[in-house]
Write a protein that holds these residues in place. Structure first.
Motif, PDB file in Angstrom:
ATOM      1  N   ILE A  17      47.027  41.254  75.248  1.00  0.00           N
ATOM      2  CA  ILE A  17      46.069  40.770  76.252  1.00  0.00           C
ATOM      3  C   ILE A  17      46.405  41.360  77.627  1.00  0.00           C
ATOM      4  O   ILE A  17      45.523  41.775  78.392  1.00  0.00           O
ATOM      5  CB  ILE A  17      46.074  39.224  76.295  1.00  0.00           C
ATOM      6  N   GLY A  18      47.704  41.402  77.936  1.00  0.00           N
ATOM      7  CA  GLY A  18      48.111  41.956  79.233  1.00  0.00           C
ATOM      8  C   GLY A  18      47.760  43.421  79.363  1.00  0.00           C
ATOM      9  O   GLY A  18      47.268  43.882  80.416  1.00  0.00           O
ATOM     10  N   VAL A  19      48.031  44.174  78.288  1.00  0.00           N
ATOM     11  CA  VAL A  19      47.703  45.600  78.306  1.00  0.00           C
ATOM     12  C   VAL A  19      46.195  45.810  78.422  1.00  0.00           C
ATOM     13  O   VAL A  19      45.708  46.669  79.168  1.00  0.00           O
ATOM     14  CB  VAL A  19      48.248  46.283  77.044  1.00  0.00           C
ATOM     15  N   SER A  20      45.451  44.968  77.677  1.00  0.00           N
ATOM     16  CA  SER A  20      43.993  45.087  77.729  1.00  0.00           C
ATOM     17  C   SER A  20      43.465  44.783  79.131  1.00  0.00           C
ATOM     18  O   SER A  20      42.587  45.472  79.655  1.00  0.00           O
ATOM     19  CB  SER A  20      43.369  44.131  76.712  1.00  0.00           C
ATOM     20  N   ALA A  21      44.022  43.730  79.724  1.00  0.00           N
ATOM     21  CA  ALA A  21      43.596  43.378  81.087  1.00  0.00           C
ATOM     22  C   ALA A  21      43.946  44.484  82.077  1.00  0.00           C
ATOM     23  O   ALA A  21      43.173  44.809  82.981  1.00  0.00           O
ATOM     24  CB  ALA A  21      44.244  42.058  81.501  1.00  0.00           C
ATOM     25  N   THR A  22      45.154  45.035  81.880  1.00  0.00           N
ATOM     26  CA  THR A  22      45.566  46.129  82.765  1.00  0.00           C
ATOM     27  C   THR A  22      44.661  47.332  82.614  1.00  0.00           C
ATOM     28  O   THR A  22      44.260  47.976  83.606  1.00  0.00           O
ATOM     29  CB  THR A  22      47.016  46.530  82.468  1.00  0.00           C
ATOM     30  N   ASN A  23      44.317  47.645  81.361  1.00  0.00           N
ATOM     31  CA  ASN A  23      43.430  48.787  81.106  1.00  0.00           C
ATOM     32  C   ASN A  23      42.058  48.573  81.729  1.00  0.00           C
ATOM     33  O   ASN A  23      41.463  49.489  82.319  1.00  0.00           O
ATOM     34  CB  ASN A  23      43.297  49.035  79.610  1.00  0.00           C
ATOM     35  N   ALA A  25      41.390  46.682  84.287  1.00  0.00           N
ATOM     36  CA  ALA A  25      41.542  46.777  85.742  1.00  0.00           C
ATOM     37  C   ALA A  25      41.645  48.241  86.180  1.00  0.00           C
ATOM     38  O   ALA A  25      41.047  48.644  87.194  1.00  0.00           O
ATOM     39  CB  ALA A  25      42.776  46.001  86.187  1.00  0.00           C
ATOM     40  N   ASN A  26      42.405  49.009  85.376  1.00  0.00           N
ATOM     41  CA  ASN A  26      42.534  50.423  85.701  1.00  0.00           C
ATOM     42  C   ASN A  26      41.193  51.143  85.585  1.00  0.00           C
ATOM     43  O   ASN A  26      40.848  51.996  86.426  1.00  0.00           O
ATOM     44  CB  ASN A  26      43.557  51.089  84.789  1.00  0.00           C
ATOM     45  N   GLN A  27      40.449  50.800  84.513  1.00  0.00           N
ATOM     46  CA  GLN A  27      39.133  51.413  84.346  1.00  0.00           C
ATOM     47  C   GLN A  27      38.185  51.026  85.481  1.00  0.00           C
ATOM     48  O   GLN A  27      37.414  51.850  85.979  1.00  0.00           O
ATOM     49  CB  GLN A  27      38.542  51.005  82.993  1.00  0.00           C
ATOM     50  N   LYS A  28      38.276  49.750  85.884  1.00  0.00           N
ATOM     51  CA  LYS A  28      37.436  49.284  86.993  1.00  0.00           C
ATOM     52  C   LYS A  28      37.792  50.021  88.282  1.00  0.00           C
ATOM     53  O   LYS A  28      36.917  50.458  89.048  1.00  0.00           O
ATOM     54  CB  LYS A  28      37.608  47.778  87.173  1.00  0.00           C
ATOM     55  N   LEU A  30      39.213  52.932  88.449  1.00  0.00           N
ATOM     56  CA  LEU A  30      38.837  54.332  88.299  1.00  0.00           C
ATOM     57  C   LEU A  30      37.349  54.530  88.563  1.00  0.00           C
ATOM     58  O   LEU A  30      36.949  55.474  89.247  1.00  0.00           O
ATOM     59  CB  LEU A  30      39.191  54.810  86.886  1.00  0.00           C
ATOM     60  N   ARG A  31      36.545  53.584  87.982  1.00  0.00           N
ATOM     61  CA  ARG A  31      35.108  53.677  88.237  1.00  0.00           C
ATOM     62  C   ARG A  31      34.798  53.517  89.733  1.00  0.00           C
ATOM     63  O   ARG A  31      33.950  54.212  90.281  1.00  0.00           O
ATOM     64  CB  ARG A  31      34.367  52.613  87.425  1.00  0.00           C
ATOM     65  N   ALA A  32      35.497  52.611  90.374  1.00  0.00           N
ATOM     66  CA  ALA A  32      35.292  52.416  91.817  1.00  0.00           C
ATOM     67  C   ALA A  32      35.693  53.656  92.598  1.00  0.00           C
ATOM     68  O   ALA A  32      35.015  54.058  93.559  1.00  0.00           O
ATOM     69  CB  ALA A  32      36.088  51.202  92.291  1.00  0.00           C
ATOM     70  N   GLN A  33      36.821  54.272  92.176  1.00  0.00           N
ATOM     71  CA  GLN A  33      37.280  55.476  92.856  1.00  0.00           C
ATOM     72  C   GLN A  33      36.301  56.623  92.665  1.00  0.00           C
ATOM     73  O   GLN A  33      35.991  57.360  93.611  1.00  0.00           O
ATOM     74  CB  GLN A  33      38.662  55.879  92.320  1.00  0.00           C
ATOM     75  N   LEU A  34      35.810  56.761  91.411  1.00  0.00           N
ATOM     76  CA  LEU A  34      34.839  57.814  91.133  1.00  0.00           C
ATOM     77  C   LEU A  34      33.549  57.594  91.920  1.00  0.00           C
ATOM     78  O   LEU A  34      32.956  58.546  92.448  1.00  0.00           O
ATOM     79  CB  LEU A  34      34.549  57.880  89.628  1.00  0.00           C
ATOM     80  N   GLU A  35      33.116  56.335  91.992  1.00  0.00           N
ATOM     81  CA  GLU A  35      31.908  56.015  92.752  1.00  0.00           C
ATOM     82  C   GLU A  35      32.113  56.299  94.238  1.00  0.00           C
ATOM     83  O   GLU A  35      31.237  56.839  94.916  1.00  0.00           O
ATOM     84  CB  GLU A  35      31.527  54.558  92.541  1.00  0.00           C
ATOM     85  N   HIS A  36      33.307  55.959  94.722  1.00  0.00           N
ATOM     86  CA  HIS A  36      33.624  56.223  96.123  1.00  0.00           C
ATOM     87  C   HIS A  36      33.646  57.721  96.406  1.00  0.00           C
ATOM     88  O   HIS A  36      33.112  58.181  97.430  1.00  0.00           O
ATOM     89  CB  HIS A  36      34.982  55.609  96.478  1.00  0.00           C
ATOM     90  N   ASP A  37      34.247  58.487  95.482  1.00  0.00           N
ATOM     91  CA  ASP A  37      34.282  59.937  95.646  1.00  0.00           C
ATOM     92  C   ASP A  37      32.879  60.522  95.610  1.00  0.00           C
ATOM     93  O   ASP A  37      32.554  61.432  96.388  1.00  0.00           O
ATOM     94  CB  ASP A  37      35.145  60.576  94.552  1.00  0.00           C
ATOM     95  N   ARG A  38      32.053  59.982  94.697  1.00  0.00           N
ATOM     96  CA  ARG A  38      30.678  60.477  94.595  1.00  0.00           C
ATOM     97  C   ARG A  38      29.905  60.209  95.882  1.00  0.00           C
ATOM     98  O   ARG A  38      29.206  61.086  96.408  1.00  0.00           O
ATOM     99  CB  ARG A  38      29.972  59.813  93.423  1.00  0.00           C
ATOM    100  N   LEU A  39      30.056  58.989  96.402  1.00  0.00           N
ATOM    101  CA  LEU A  39      29.371  58.637  97.646  1.00  0.00           C
ATOM    102  C   LEU A  39      29.895  59.457  98.818  1.00  0.00           C
ATOM    103  O   LEU A  39      29.125  59.862  99.690  1.00  0.00           O
ATOM    104  CB  LEU A  39      29.535  57.139  97.926  1.00  0.00           C
ATOM    105  N   SER A  40      31.224  59.702  98.819  1.00  0.00           N
ATOM    106  CA  SER A  40      31.806  60.506  99.895  1.00  0.00           C
ATOM    107  C   SER A  40      31.287  61.931  99.858  1.00  0.00           C
ATOM    108  O   SER A  40      30.935  62.511 100.907  1.00  0.00           O
ATOM    109  CB  SER A  40      33.333  60.511  99.785  1.00  0.00           C
ATOM    110  N   ARG A  41      31.235  62.497  98.639  1.00  0.00           N
ATOM    111  CA  ARG A  41      30.711  63.857  98.517  1.00  0.00           C
ATOM    112  C   ARG A  41      29.241  63.915  98.902  1.00  0.00           C
ATOM    113  O   ARG A  41      28.799  64.870  99.554  1.00  0.00           O
ATOM    114  CB  ARG A  41      30.916  64.367  97.088  1.00  0.00           C
TER     115      ARG A  41
END
Length: 284
Positions: A17-23, A25-28, A30-41
């Motif tokens: 459960i901890g690993v799944s939650a961590t994954n 969170a990491n995916q979330k 990452l998606r936020a970072q990608l969205e931020h990069d897309r908006l920045s570009r």
């Protein structure tokens, strides 16, 4: 044994459960970072596009302001002076596509101000242009008759040195010479009178060109502030307005230029006005 197995299974389940939650969170993240990069570009691309268009528009408007001043040059046709600005004016329409509403409105007002400057100054320039054209026509006529007079003088000298000048020939050359000199003097007097009339009018018109340009520049300050705001560039409008304030030295320099240096009055070409015959009589 069963208790150990249960504890191991429970621990594995909790870890899963901890690993799944961590994954997740990491995916979330990452998606936020990608969205931020897309908006920045996308933002950088939009700003880059705006900068390119605004720079082209700024160059065109600067060309228009230069043409407002250049209209005081009477040696050039007004259409010829305005043409570099007019040829680029259509491309400025792109600003209405990418600019914010306030910037687009301010741009339209400023472009309209430049166009109105051209209309007003071209109308004011027409009578001055006519005087200048009349003056240049008389200048050309004066030079042509002066050249003709000098040619007759040279012809007389050549024939005289060759010993081929009769009294009748002398009288004919003298009459033609005097006629050309009279015409030269008449055109020079008319040209000088027109130059005298043109000088104060040209000075006043030149001063007006600078004043119209200064008014247009002051109209551009809100537009400049709006554009720099869109491009996230700071500007001190008060300081900028102070820098663009018309200088009193410029007015004094213009008055000094037109008061002491009549550039519209070309010097009369040097020529010999008369020759003396062998008996001391003025023959040509």
């Amino acid at each position: 044994m069963q208790e150990t197995l249960k504890a191991a299974l429970l621990g594995a389940f909790v870890a899963l459960i901890g690993v799944s939650a961590t994954n997740r969170a990491n995916q979330k993240n990452l998606r936020a970072q990608l969205e931020h990069d897309r908006l920045s570009r996308a933002k950088e691309h939009a700003l880059g596009l705006r900068k390119e268009i605004y720079l082209n528009v700024a160059e065109t408007l600067a060309e228009g302001l230069r043409a407002v001043i250049a209209l005081n040059d009477l040696s050039k046709n007004s259409i010829e002076i305005i043409q570099p600005y007019s040829s680029k004016a259509a491309s400025m329409a792109r600003i209405h596509v990418i600019a914010q509403e306030r910037t687009a409105i301010l741009f339209a007002e400023f472009a309209g101000k430049i166009d109105q400057c051209f209309i007003d100054l071209r109308l004011a320039r027409q009578p001055i242009e006519q005087i200048y054209a009349d003056m240049r026509y008389r200048e050309r006529q004066r030079n042509e008759h002066g050249t003709s007079r000098n040619q007759m003088f040279e012809l007389f000298k050549q024939e005289r040195l060759a010993g081929q000048v009769s009294n009748e020939r002398i009288e004919i050359l003298k009459e033609m010479f005097e006629r050309e000199r009279e015409l030269e003097d008449r055109y020079e007097a008319e040209r000088a009178e027109l130059a005298k009339k043109l000088l104060p009018l040209h000075h006043a018109f030149t001063q007006r060109c600078f004043e119209e340009r200064d008014r247009a520049v002051r109209t551009a300050l809100p537009l400049l502030a709006s554009v720099r705001s869109e491009l996230e560039l700071p500007i001190d409008e008060t300081l900028y307005a102070q820098v663009l304030k018309p200088s009193e030295d410029r007015k004094k320099n213009l008055e000094r230029l037109f008061g002491l240096h009549d550039s519209t009055t070309p010097s009369k070409p040097n020529s010999t006005d008369s020759v003396e015959s062998e008996g001391g009589q003025r023959s040509v």
